[in-house]
Design an enzyme around this catalytic site. Structure first.
Site, PDB file in Angstrom:
ATOM      1  N   GLY A 197     -70.896   4.294  15.168  1.00  0.00           N
ATOM      2  CA  GLY A 197     -71.558   3.920  16.410  1.00  0.00           C
ATOM      3  C   GLY A 197     -70.942   4.617  17.598  1.00  0.00           C
ATOM      4  O   GLY A 197     -69.726   4.810  17.650  1.00  0.00           O
ATOM      5  N   HIS A 230     -70.684   3.336  20.400  1.00  0.00           N
ATOM      6  CA  HIS A 230     -69.909   2.326  21.118  1.00  0.00           C
ATOM      7  C   HIS A 230     -68.696   1.850  20.322  1.00  0.00           C
ATOM      8  O   HIS A 230     -67.996   0.943  20.752  1.00  0.00           O
ATOM      9  CB  HIS A 230     -70.801   1.133  21.469  1.00  0.00           C
ATOM     10  CG  HIS A 230     -71.544   0.570  20.301  1.00  0.00           C
ATOM     11  ND1 HIS A 230     -72.597   1.233  19.727  1.00  0.00           N
ATOM     12  CD2 HIS A 230     -71.391  -0.574  19.597  1.00  0.00           C
ATOM     13  CE1 HIS A 230     -73.071   0.520  18.715  1.00  0.00           C
ATOM     14  NE2 HIS A 230     -72.345  -0.567  18.612  1.00  0.00           N
ATOM     15  N   TYR A 231     -68.447   2.440  19.162  1.00  0.00           N
ATOM     16  CA  TYR A 231     -67.231   2.120  18.407  1.00  0.00           C
ATOM     17  C   TYR A 231     -66.093   2.979  18.951  1.00  0.00           C
ATOM     18  O   TYR A 231     -65.717   3.995  18.394  1.00  0.00           O
ATOM     19  CB  TYR A 231     -67.413   2.410  16.920  1.00  0.00           C
ATOM     20  CG  TYR A 231     -68.381   1.505  16.203  1.00  0.00           C
ATOM     21  CD1 TYR A 231     -68.845   0.323  16.789  1.00  0.00           C
ATOM     22  CD2 TYR A 231     -68.837   1.815  14.932  1.00  0.00           C
ATOM     23  CE1 TYR A 231     -69.729  -0.504  16.124  1.00  0.00           C
ATOM     24  CE2 TYR A 231     -69.719   0.986  14.258  1.00  0.00           C
ATOM     25  CZ  TYR A 231     -70.162  -0.173  14.858  1.00  0.00           C
ATOM     26  OH  TYR A 231     -71.029  -0.983  14.195  1.00  0.00           O
ATOM     27  N   GLY A 232     -65.551   2.548  20.058  1.00  0.00           N
ATOM     28  CA  GLY A 232     -64.505   3.308  20.715  1.00  0.00           C
ATOM     29  C   GLY A 232     -64.870   3.551  22.170  1.00  0.00           C
ATOM     30  O   GLY A 232     -65.684   2.840  22.758  1.00  0.00           O
ATOM     31  N   LYS A 259     -75.342   4.367  15.145  1.00  0.00           N
ATOM     32  CA  LYS A 259     -75.922   3.384  16.057  1.00  0.00           C
ATOM     33  C   LYS A 259     -75.616   3.783  17.495  1.00  0.00           C
ATOM     34  O   LYS A 259     -74.549   4.301  17.784  1.00  0.00           O
ATOM     35  CB  LYS A 259     -75.371   1.990  15.772  1.00  0.00           C
ATOM     36  CG  LYS A 259     -75.863   1.410  14.457  1.00  0.00           C
ATOM     37  CD  LYS A 259     -75.461  -0.045  14.298  1.00  0.00           C
ATOM     38  CE  LYS A 259     -73.971  -0.216  14.165  1.00  0.00           C
ATOM     39  NZ  LYS A 259     -73.446   0.388  12.918  1.00  0.00           N
TER      40      LYS A 259
END
Length: 329
Positions: A56, A58-60, A89
């Site tokens: 994703g 937004h993972y980080g 994502k």
């Protein structure tokens, strides 16, 4: 409920291994991992057949997230790009929420493509959550344009209802549906989501298939979690309900001991028997290898697990608060 998918699972014509490998386990919200260490985990998973990789934007952070790690990996192993089915994502901000507008989706895809830098194509792009302000038809049409332009290979859906799946699939073929599915969250088997995906021939990627780590059996009390572990804030890990929820872990442990496998392998085997692709994440090399070998469950095992689910109800919401309202949208 206990039927094994007989045919090989494919996503847009690409065969997917017996278990996917969740990129979530290699970055936040779990403990950050140095890239060389993460690459070793990823390589191990791929070599054991886990070729559905899920990450994703937004993972980080904008400067260091799943996409940056993936670029690092494929710069090192360019020959693996064709072996991996990559699902990303996006169109989501952890503080603001989902942005399913055409402009928001395009900006998110463009950013992902830019960061990957040509090292790997995005096989499936998913809006991380349905935007309640934008009709799903509008979002899917925007994604369909990006497929037509060749920026993404296919369209995925994340945390959607059966109705949303049908509406979306009527506009453009859906390549993948990602939902939370585990012995702790068997809801998709009861709310028509899994049945709809089977009817339409859409593969299911099951995230948190080990119940956010509970089904490893390593977390036996809330105090086993680090003070800064985000799971401490989740409803199912609260002191008032944890003991009740842990009864399910103990019941699954007994089945694992009888079969000579771990509790996590039983949990993963159960997900596989639903015809879904589990996408666990881990920062531990031994656990990655374990996750790539789900238990082979008999009909008797499945019946025992079904009885466990019927007699040991789970207490607490999955996320709680505003995030809970975006589930099964």
């Amino acid at each position: 409920m206990s039927t094994i998918r007989a045919a090989p699972i494919t996503i847009d014509g690409k065969a997917v291994g017996h278990v996917g490998f969740g990129m979530l386990g290699l970055s936040i919200p779990w403990a950050p991992v140095d890239y060389p260490v993460a690459v070793n985990l990823m390589k191990t998973a791929l070599d054991q057949g886990a070729n559905l990789w899920n990450g994703g934007i937004h993972y980080g952070t904008p400067q260091a997230n799943s996409l940056h790690l993936l670029k690092y990996y494929f710069d090192k192993y360019p020959e693996d790009a064709s072996r991996v089915v990559l699902s990303i994502k996006g169109a989501y901000d952890g503080k603001v929420g989902p942005d399913g507008s055409p402009d928001g989706i395009r900006a998110s895809v463009d950013e992902a493509v830019k960061v990957l830098g040509g090292t790997k194509t995005i096989d499936v792009f998913e809006c991380a959550r349905v935007d309640p302000k934008v009709p799903i038809e509008t979002s899917v049409k925007a994604l369909a344009e990006l497929v037509k332009e060749g920026k993404i290979g296919g369209i995925g859906l994340s945390e959607v209802s059966a109705e949303t799946i049908r509406k979306s699939h009527a506009i453009h073929a859906i390549s993948l549906v990602e939902i939370e599915l585990s012995l702790f969250t068997p809801d998709p088997l009861k709310n028509d989501i899994a049945d709809t995906c089977r009817e339409l021939g859409i593969p299911i990627a099951a995230y948190c298939p080990i119940g956010r780590g509970l089904l490893t059996g390593k977390i036996r009390t809330p105090d086993d979690l680090e003070q800064d572990d985000f799971r401490r804030g989740l409803p199912r890990f609260q002191l008032g309900v944890f003991a009740q929820n842990f009864k399910l872990v103990e019941a699954v442990e007994r089945i694992g001991k009888d079969k000579g496998v771990t509790t996590a392998q039983v949990a993963l085997g159960w997900v596989c028997r639903q015809g879904a692709i589990p996408i666990p994440g881990s920062t531990n090399l031994e656990r990655v290898a374990e996750n790539c070998n789900p238990a082979s469950l008999t009909d008797g095992d499945m019946a025992a697990l079904h009885n466990i689910l019927d007699t040991l109800p789970i207490s607490g919401e999955r996320y709680g608060g505003v995030h809970e309202k975006l589930l099964n949208a």
